[in-house]
Design an enzyme around this catalytic site. Sequence first.
Site, PDB file in Angstrom:
ATOM      1  N   LYS A  89       2.724   9.533   8.603  1.00 14.33           N
ATOM      2  CA  LYS A  89       1.642   9.157   9.556  1.00 14.33           C
ATOM      3  C   LYS A  89       2.117   9.702  10.947  1.00 14.33           C
ATOM      4  CE  LYS A  89      -1.146   5.291   7.866  1.00 14.33           C
ATOM      5  NZ  LYS A  89      -0.686   4.934   6.428  1.00 14.33           N
ATOM      6  N   PHE A 119       0.745  -1.266   0.033  1.00 11.91           N
ATOM      7  CA  PHE A 119      -0.053   0.049   0.086  1.00 11.91           C
ATOM      8  C   PHE A 119       0.854   1.269  -0.005  1.00 11.91           C
ATOM      9  CE2 PHE A 119      -2.551   3.661   1.832  1.00 11.91           C
ATOM     10  CZ  PHE A 119      -3.601   3.486   0.966  1.00 11.91           C
ATOM     11  N   ASP A 152       9.166   2.534   1.952  1.00 11.06           N
ATOM     12  CA  ASP A 152       7.875   3.228   2.190  1.00 11.06           C
ATOM     13  C   ASP A 152       7.944   2.910   3.809  1.00 11.06           C
ATOM     14  OD1 ASP A 152       5.347   4.155   3.199  1.00 11.06           O
ATOM     15  OD2 ASP A 152       4.488   3.377   1.356  1.00 11.06           O
TER      16      ASP A 152
HETATM   17  C1  LIG Z   1      -1.015   5.176   5.034  1.00  8.11           C
HETATM   18  C2  LIG Z   1      -0.027   4.793   4.138  1.00  8.11           C
HETATM   19  C3  LIG Z   1       0.345   5.592   2.925  1.00  8.11           C
HETATM   20  C4  LIG Z   1      -0.730   6.802   2.543  1.00  8.11           C
HETATM   21  O1  LIG Z   1      -0.545   7.733   3.564  1.00  8.11           O
HETATM   22  P1  LIG Z   1      -1.699   9.069   3.313  1.00  8.11           P
HETATM   23  O2  LIG Z   1      -1.082  10.119   4.509  1.00  8.11           O
HETATM   24  O3  LIG Z   1      -2.931   8.319   3.852  1.00  8.11           O
HETATM   25  O4  LIG Z   1      -1.697   9.601   2.034  1.00  8.11           O
HETATM   26  C5  LIG Z   1       1.187   5.279   1.931  1.00  8.11           C
HETATM   27  N1  LIG Z   1       1.957   3.988   2.571  1.00  8.11           N
HETATM   28  C6  LIG Z   1       1.860   3.356   3.626  1.00  8.11           C
HETATM   29  C7  LIG Z   1       2.757   2.242   4.065  1.00  8.11           C
HETATM   30  C8  LIG Z   1       1.020   3.572   4.444  1.00  8.11           C
HETATM   31  O5  LIG Z   1       0.607   3.048   5.622  1.00  8.11           O
END
Ligand SMILES: *Cc1c(COP(=O)(O)O)cnc(C)c1O
Length: 396
Positions: free
Chosen positions: A250, A136, A221
């Site tokens: 986050k 994700f 990420d």
């Molecule tokens: C939540 C998340 C995102 C997206 O972040 P947003 O602030 O919602 O755009 C991207 N990568 C990972 C691994 C995430 O958990």
Amino acid sequence: MGDVQRACSQYICKTYARLPVTFVKGKGCRLWDASGKEYLDFLAGIAVCNLGHCHEEITRTLCDQADTLIHVSNLFYTHPQVELARELTRLSFADKVFFSNSGAEANEAAIKLARKHSNDRHGPGRFHIITMRNSFHGRTLATLSATGQEKVHKGFEPLVEGFTFADFDSLSSVEAAITDRTCAVMVEPIQGEGGVHIPSPKYLAGLRDLCTRHDLLLIYDEVQVGMGRTGLLFAHEHEKVTPDIMTLAKALGNGLPIGAMLATDRVAEAFVPGSHATTFGGTPLVTAVALRVLRIISDETFLRGVREKGIYFLERLLQLKEQRPVIRHVRGRGLMIGVELDRPGQPMVEKLLSRGYIANCTHERVLRFVPPLTVTEEEMDRFIAALDICLREETP
Ligand SMILES: *Cc1c(COP(=O)(O)O)cnc(C)c1O
């Protein structure tokens, strides 16, 4: 249905399946709804409020900065932005930072930088990025295209070109996906939304090796797993294998919207004035708060506490698994914990909620527990007891 919930469905896009609770107040690991009912929060706004709700020092920093300077644009210099970048680079592999407002935007910056870096060195055409199935990376058009889940793509085609998927935790799958058009590999050191999957030891080292051999950039990420969540400041530190680019968001602002893309100088030099920009990225307000968050979380005693709590919580969950066969797997690192059931997890989330306990379900069957890192043993015990009651009601 209350007034707020009715008005929400009338005035707000129906992009979320919300649970029927309206929260009005938070403190530490606790939240209160509009009726005054108290909840124990083991979701922390989806791994965002790592220092708990309305942390005293964070609130004070926020109020002080709001009283001093909120925004001037990136046409000028401000102290908090530079201080935060200095601290992020001091505490990581990186030399340079680009500030964004969210995880998706941090990943957008990473994708753009990887493409630009490759374009500068090799010319056009070498822009493919390998990402993992069940990953994700966000909901903007480029980051949803990078996300290895069909349900995220559906209806938004044509996707952004240039993403190739490989199996998570399989080096041979990544190797097979590399072509002369590949410029980077992007991976979550632990998959979050994909169901809390921790790869095998040496996976990151294997990826690093593949990237070095094929002259590819390695992008982590860490939007969800960074900022102390796993008991080290960044999740990849468990493997001691550094990337070329890393993204954060986050928990960086403990609830204020801020993302960051970090890179080495070798890679970051591909960004020049005009390459990339955002109006709100790195305002004095959010960076002053994030700097305070980073100072608290990067403290070694604090991080050791997270590791100890994580071990305690995981052990208690493993004991529960022995008694409750509906639990298939328990996995976690630090306070990033997944409990995979043999059935859909959403009904369990709702049962927990009605008892005053907040968690969520990801990837159908995985209960995800990401409490504030300030959670206490007593709070973990209470949560385990509530979970046990809910699981006991399930048919074997
Ligand atoms: C939540 C998340 C995102 C997206 O972040 P947003 O602030 O919602 O755009 C991207 N990568 C990972 C691994 C995430 O958990």
